[in-house]
Write a protein that holds these residues in place. Structure first.
Motif, short mmCIF file in Angstrom:
data_model
loop_
_atom_site.label_atom_id
_atom_site.label_comp_id
_atom_site.label_asym_id
_atom_site.label_seq_id
_atom_site.Cartn_x
_atom_site.Cartn_y
_atom_site.Cartn_z
N TRP A 1 -39.16 6.41 11.52
CA TRP A 1 -38.80 4.99 11.64
C TRP A 1 -37.58 4.84 12.55
CZ3 TRP A 1 -39.77 0.61 7.90
CH2 TRP A 1 -38.98 -0.51 8.16
N ILE A 2 -36.50 5.56 12.25
CA ILE A 2 -35.25 5.37 12.97
C ILE A 2 -35.36 5.84 14.41
CG2 ILE A 2 -32.82 6.08 13.08
CD1 ILE A 2 -32.90 6.05 9.96
N MET A 3 -35.98 7.00 14.62
CA MET A 3 -36.16 7.47 16.00
C MET A 3 -37.12 6.57 16.76
SD MET A 3 -34.04 9.90 16.33
CE MET A 3 -34.54 10.49 17.95
N GLY A 4 -38.22 6.19 16.10
CA GLY A 4 -39.22 5.38 16.78
C GLY A 4 -38.73 4.00 17.12
N VAL A 5 -38.11 3.32 16.14
CA VAL A 5 -37.70 1.93 16.34
C VAL A 5 -36.35 1.84 17.05
CG1 VAL A 5 -37.10 -0.22 15.15
CG2 VAL A 5 -39.01 1.17 14.32
N GLY B 1 -37.53 2.41 20.81
CA GLY B 1 -37.86 1.00 21.01
C GLY B 1 -39.28 0.62 20.62
N LEU B 2 -39.92 1.40 19.74
CA LEU B 2 -41.26 1.06 19.29
C LEU B 2 -41.22 -0.08 18.27
CD1 LEU B 2 -42.69 4.67 18.81
CD2 LEU B 2 -42.86 3.21 20.83
N ASP B 3 -42.30 -0.82 18.21
CA ASP B 3 -42.38 -1.93 17.26
C ASP B 3 -42.59 -1.40 15.84
OD1 ASP B 3 -44.49 -4.06 15.84
OD2 ASP B 3 -42.79 -4.98 16.86
N LYS B 4 -41.79 -1.93 14.90
CA LYS B 4 -41.83 -1.44 13.52
C LYS B 4 -43.21 -1.59 12.91
CE LYS B 4 -39.98 -3.99 10.31
NZ LYS B 4 -38.98 -4.70 9.47
N PRO C 1 -43.39 10.08 16.96
CA PRO C 1 -42.99 8.84 17.64
C PRO C 1 -42.66 9.08 19.12
CG PRO C 1 -41.24 9.62 16.20
CD PRO C 1 -42.44 10.44 15.89
N ALA C 2 -42.20 10.29 19.46
CA ALA C 2 -41.92 10.60 20.86
C ALA C 2 -43.20 10.61 21.68
CB ALA C 2 -41.20 11.95 20.95
N ILE C 3 -44.28 11.11 21.09
CA ILE C 3 -45.58 11.11 21.79
C ILE C 3 -46.01 9.68 22.07
CG2 ILE C 3 -48.05 11.58 21.49
CD1 ILE C 3 -47.23 14.13 19.97
N LEU C 4 -45.87 8.81 21.06
CA LEU C 4 -46.26 7.41 21.26
C LEU C 4 -45.38 6.71 22.29
CD1 LEU C 4 -46.93 6.30 17.55
CD2 LEU C 4 -48.61 6.98 19.29
N ALA C 5 -44.12 7.15 22.41
CA ALA C 5 -43.20 6.53 23.36
C ALA C 5 -43.25 7.19 24.73
CB ALA C 5 -41.77 6.60 22.81
#
Length: 788
Positions: A549-553, A557-560, A686-690
């Protein structure tokens, strides 16, 4: 009761008062006759030639690289090096420490040689851009490794953590911790100074181990005696009881029990009493017979002089000059003389004399800087008393004048007009006023100077001219102190934010985890969903989805709402792994997350099927990441499947290792597969998604590898040392199941060292991640300091 100590105590204090009275009278005479003015005027005329400069050609061409704010620690050091000022800056700084802390005279070739060596070593470290000197825990641990005192460092970190946790409201925990660290550093300095040059590494390690422990034991007196009694946290009756307990300990050499303590702070006092009692005993056990009397005498003088000051009331207008200054002379000198006796150093008449006369210099400088804070608290110091009564008591000595008289006495009588000593002391005096002016602002500073002016206009004007125009008078210890205070306070703020964020996100994640039960008439009943929700609802840390959550959002900058399925999938996978771990065929655990394990509430078959059910739900959630491009989602699912595959291999390795003496390399590999991969996944998914670059992902993997192993080692340690109530599971299961762990293979101390090694490597790897790593830094701090 030690009758000799009882009989000697009052006599010893009276002798100390007599000596202090002689010193005070000599200073009083200088103030009355203004002899310090002519002495210091001549000194400053020579001194200012090195510190008042006209614009030079170099300064014109170097304006492109202006002087940075001294609060900017690293850039300021680099600027000093760039301008060629770093050598003299460090030389005066280290020279001052040799005078103040080690009680040395600066006019001997031996002392000058030692100062040069320290300066050269420190300069090399400070200008190495690859090794920023932040004095972090990782850096301090690396320093401890070089001297083979890692176990002592770990012991100290645990002690400091406990002390900080027990600092009551109303006291500054960061200030208390800094003071304690400063005392420990001072004791280490003295021990280093006393060591033979040809000392063996083994003996050096032993001596440093004792020095660190002695420093901690002595340092405890500051937060838990001086600060506690000054903070007005205890009731008046509790203060009386506590002071009586300290006095009795110093008079008899034995710390009394507190079974009959009366007051609302009994729990706090019980902890402090136990800690101080153990510290007192350690100091006694490490005293030489020929220094133990000196230790008790100086300790009693220090305590009694503190008490004399503490019992004064600012509302009392009758204190004499002697009553104001003699306790200050005694406490400011005895506090440093104690250190010599604590380490059982040989008697050194020169050190004792210099320290006796020097102490009040620092005390008056500190009291000047803190006078308005002290005034607000109603504390009696020479400055607060003069502020309160100067217009009513013409007999009161101006403490600012006495301060200059002390300086004149030190330069000309104690240090025999040595030129370098004069340079250092005058640097320090002017720097103190410059810092005060910056802190208070020009208007307030001028008001203070108007009040405390010495009565000699020419001397006053000279001082203010130097404060305004003098350069190159600052000191590294002040820079380092400010840097440490800022770091400790910033670190505490970050830690508070980290804890608040973890708890806030944990609550949010708990809301999205329950699996909705689907009514289907074709199903006779649906125990699987109920069993899954039972396992999910326990008091879990949710660490993996929280990291995501914290790294992604916050970082990527990913949407929660877009990554909600990923958060669910991580916790479903983790919970499934716990269900399998707890089965009788594996760890055979009966408690998990504070509740009975799933197979005990239902049955083994249901538990096995629920674990499988949750792994499939995790895959379904990952496939629901429909706001991201399909290639990224497919990469994520592939990565997840490979990670799960490797974690299964890790669990098989763990089961197969029971009772086998694994090597360190095998333990690391096993922990990586069992634990490190799960941490890696929470960072990498989350890094993959970003679409984060490969180099950054590689740096994340290195961090996760070491953080994950540190987490596993902490788990192993908690299984031996933890509290079942706090952990939410039964301790001792590893030993019961004959599991090979870091503790069973390396022992408790070896496991702690290994955990800190991985901690340091994880912290060091953060330098290669090109974004804010504050959260990750506190994550790995949490890992090694957690209780569950």
């Amino acid at each position: 009761m030690n009758e000799e100590l009882v009989q000697n105590a009052d006599t010893c204090y009276e002798l100390g008062e007599q000596r202090a009275a002689v010193y005070f009278n000599s200073l009083y005479e200088q103030v009355t006759n203004k002899t310090y003015v002519s002495n210091l005027t001549e000194d400053f005329q020579q001194w200012k030639q090195n510190h008042i400069r006209h614009t030079s050609l170099f300064s014109i061409f170097s304006r492109g690289r202006g002087k940075p704010d001294s609060n900017d620690y690293h850039n300021y050091i680099q600027w000093l090096n760039y301008t060629g000022k770093l050598d003299s800056y460090l030389d005066r700084s280290i020279s001052y420490i040799y005078m103040r802390d080690l009680g040395k005279a600066l006019d001997t070739p031996e002392t000058q040689d030692k100062i040069r060596k320290v300066v050269n070593n420190l300069k090399t470290r400070l200008i190495d851009r690859e090794k920023k000197t932040d004095f972090s825990m990782a850096m301090l641990y690396r320093m401890a490794q070089k001297d083979d005192v890692e176990a002592t460092f770990i012991w100290l970190m645990n002690k400091l953590k406990t002390v900080s946790a027990n600092i009551p409201e109303g006291m500054d925990a960061a200030h208390a911790k800094r003071k304690l660290i400063k005392i420990i550093a001072g004791v280490i300095l003295h021990v280093n100074e006393e060591m033979d040059e040809d000392v063996t590494p083994q003996d050096r390690s032993k001596q440093l181990d004792v020095a660190i422990r002695l420093g901690y034991c002595y340092g405890l007196t500051y937060p838990f005696i001086d600060d506690l009694l000054d903070a007005k946290i205890l009731s008046a009756y509790e203060e009386e009881q506590y002071s009586r307990l300290i006095r009795t300990s110093l008079l008899t050499g034995v710390v009394p029990d507190i079974n009959e303590w009366s007051g609302e702070n009994k729990e706090l006092i019980s902890y402090i009493h136990a800690e101080l009692k153990a510290a007192f005993q350690y100091i006694k056990d490490n005293q030489h017979q020929d220094t133990i009397t000196s230790f008790f005498e100086q300790s009693y003088i220090f305590f009694q002089s503190q008490e004399d000051d503490r019992l004064k009331h600012l509302s009392d207008p009758t204190y004499t000059n002697e009553e104001l200054y003699i306790p200050i002379i005694l406490k400011s000198s005895s506090s440093r003389l104690i250190i010599r006796s604590v380490i059982s150093a040989k008697e050194d008449e020169g050190f004792d004399e210099r320290t006796f006369y020097y102490g009040i210099y620092n005390q008056l400088a500190d009291d000047f800087a803190d006078m308005f804070d002290d005034l607000d608290e109603g504390a009696v110091t020479p400055y607060t008393y003069f502020l309160t009564y100067h217009d009513k008591r013409s007999d009161l000595i101006n403490p600012f004048e006495l301060y200059w008289a002390v300086i004149s006495n030190l330069i000309h009588n104690v240090y025999k007009s040595d030129s370098k000593t004069r340079e250092i002391i005058l640097n320090r005096a002017i720097n103190g006023l410059k810092r005060y002016k910056e802190k208070m602002g020009k208007k307030k500073y001028n008001e203070v100077m108007e009040l405390f002016m010495t009565g000699n206009t020419n001397f006053n004007d000279l001082i203010q001219t130097l404060v305004k125009n003098a350069d190159d008078v600052d000191f590294f210890d002040k820079l380092l102190r400010d840097h440490m205070v800022t770091n400790l306070r910033d670190d505490q703020k970050e830690q508070d934010t980290f804890s608040e964020t973890i708890e806030r996100v944990r609550k949010e994640i708990n809301k999205i985890l329950p699996i909705e039960r689907i009514d289907d008439e074709s199903m006779i009943n649906d125990p699987i969903t109920a069993a899954a929700n039972y396992s999910l609802k326990g008091d879990g840390k949710r660490l993996r989805p929280i990291i995501t959550w914290i790294m992604g959002v916050d970082e990527y900058g990913l949407d929660k709402s877009a990554i909600t399925p990923l958060l669910r999938s991580l916790e479903y996978m983790h919970t499934a792994s716990l269900i399998f771990d707890d089965l009788p065929s594996q760890d055979n655990a009966s408690i998990r997350r504070g509740h009975r394990t799933l197979h005990e509430v239902y049955n083994i078959a249901t538990a096995e099927l629920t674990g499988l059910f949750l792994t499939q739900k995790a895959i379904w959630e990952q496939a629901s990441l429909d706001t991201f491009d399909t290639k990224s989602v497919l990469r994520l699912i592939q990565y997840s499947a490979k990670t799960t595959e490797d974690m299964c291999k890790g669990q098989i390795m763990d089961l197969d290792s029971k009772g086998k003496p694994l090597t360190e390399e095998q333990l690391n590999m096993l922990s990586y597969y069992k634990t490190g991969l799960a941490f890696e996944a929470s960072l990498i998914m989350p890094a993959i998604l970003a679409n984060v670059p490969t180099l950054e992902i590689d740096a994340m993997k290195k961090f996760a590898y070491h953080a994950g192993i540190a987490f596993q080692i902490k788990d192993d340690l908690l299984d031996v040392e933890g509290d079942s109530t706090v952990l939410g599971k039964i301790v001792g299961k590893d030993a019961e199941n004959n599991n090979s762990t870091f503790v069973s293979i390396l022992g408790t101390i070896g496991a702690q060292k290994m955990m800190w090694e991985h901690y340091c490597t994880a912290i060091e790897s953060l330098q290669h991640i090109p974004r804010s790593t504050t959260f990750l830094k506190h994550l790995v701090n949490y890992i090694v300091h957690r209780e569950k």
